[in-house]
Write an enzyme that holds these catalytic residues in place. Structure first.
Site, PDB file in Angstrom:
ATOM      1  CG  ASP A  67      -0.307  -0.518   2.480  1.00  0.00           C
ATOM      2  OD1 ASP A  67       0.888  -0.249   2.689  1.00  0.00           O
ATOM      3  OD2 ASP A  67      -0.994  -1.201   3.260  1.00  0.00           O
ATOM      4  CG  ASP A 136      -9.701  -1.462  11.830  1.00  0.00           C
ATOM      5  OD1 ASP A 136      -8.751  -2.142  11.382  1.00  0.00           O
ATOM      6  OD2 ASP A 136     -10.025  -0.368  11.332  1.00  0.00           O
ATOM      7  CG  HIS A 138      -6.642  -2.192   8.708  1.00  0.00           C
ATOM      8  ND1 HIS A 138      -6.763  -1.391   9.818  1.00  0.00           N
ATOM      9  CD2 HIS A 138      -5.350  -2.091   8.319  1.00  0.00           C
ATOM     10  CE1 HIS A 138      -5.600  -0.823  10.087  1.00  0.00           C
ATOM     11  NE2 HIS A 138      -4.727  -1.237   9.187  1.00  0.00           N
ATOM     12  CD  GLU A 143      -9.146   1.428   7.593  1.00  0.00           C
ATOM     13  OE1 GLU A 143      -9.126   0.430   8.335  1.00  0.00           O
ATOM     14  OE2 GLU A 143      -8.600   2.506   7.887  1.00  0.00           O
TER      15      GLU A 143
END
Length: 260
Positions: A67, A136, A138, A143
């Site tokens: 990324d 979370d 991801h 996300e």
């Protein structure tokens, strides 16, 4: 999904490096998927050590970053291209032209995303993808709510992710709101996925994606469908797993020939 629980990040890095070294020696032209963040750093340190001390060569290998932030200027210290170079590729003998990353500063980001997908395909696909996992759930910057079929694209970061990453910047105000990330579909195309998680703050996310339902709210849970996913955890990250004792028993009694 194979879950391996080890005492510390040192043992995790050693085992992950063993898998990567075996791949490189078997296939010198291997394509590695390179993640940033804190979790992979001990792996990169161990691979750099093996290059310097044992002659492990990456000269024919390729690397594709997972990324990149959108909007950071070229050469920015926290650009993931720069992080990958600093933490890994500049410490081994991989050719600079063989290291690729999504272009978060392209004039046409959508075209750049498709171009990145094309580049991965042209290289023969990713042989081994290194991953971390967010608090979370991801992976990459996919996300919660990300499509399991998604490809490389632009994404908006949750504020929790921006807060988690603020430690790398002078303040949260400097953390970009947008990123370019490989999609979950792109990650799932990798032949082997190697996910590393350490620390008690990752325990809930680990429990959710390893033992919870496969659901878009926890992006990493898609790895339950991967034919060759390995999850390397320290004791703290594994502390919420219901089947932790079973995972330990399975690994302790694993045949030596099986490898990761």
């Amino acid at each position: 999904m194979e879950v391996v629980i080890l005492p510390s990040s040192k043992e995790i890095a050693g085992l992950a490096a063993d898998a990567i070294e075996a791949l490189i020696r078997r296939k010198p032209t291997a394509v590695l998927g390179l993640a940033t963040g804190s979790s992979p750093l001990p792996i990169y340190d161990e691979l750099a050590r093996r290059h310097a001390e044992d002659g492990l060569s990456f000269a024919q290998a390729h690397g594709f970053a997972l990324d990149e932030y959108v909007g950071l200027p070229a050469g920015h210290h926290e650009s993931y291209r720069e992080v990958i170079r600093r933490e890994f590729t500049n410490r081994v003998d991989i050719a600079a032209g063989n290291v690729h990353g999504p272009d978060g500063s392209a004039k046409d980001v959508l075209a750049a995303c498709q171009g990145y997908e094309d580049d991965i395909k042209a290289a023969g696909g990713v042989d081994l993808q290194i991953l971390g996992v967010g608090t979370d759930g991801h992976i990459g910057f996919n996300e919660p709510g990300s499509s399991f079929a998604s490809r490389t694209r632009i994404k908006t970061l949750l504020e929790q992710t921006r807060r988690d990453n603020a430690r790398f910047f002078d303040s949260i105000d400097q953390v970009p709101h947008h990123v370019v990330t490989q999609g979950l579909g792109t990650i799932m195309d990798a032949r082997h996925v190697l996910l590393v998680a350490t620390g008690a703050h990752k325990a809930q996310a680990v429990r959710d994606f390893v033992e919870g339902p496969v659901a878009a709210i926890c992006a990493a849970s898609v790895l339950q469908f991967h034919p060759h996913a390995t999850v390397l955890l320290d004791e703290a990250a594994a502390s919420a797993l219901q089947l932790a004792d079973f995972y330990r028993h399975t690994y302790d009694n694993k045949p030596n020939w099986q490898g990761l």
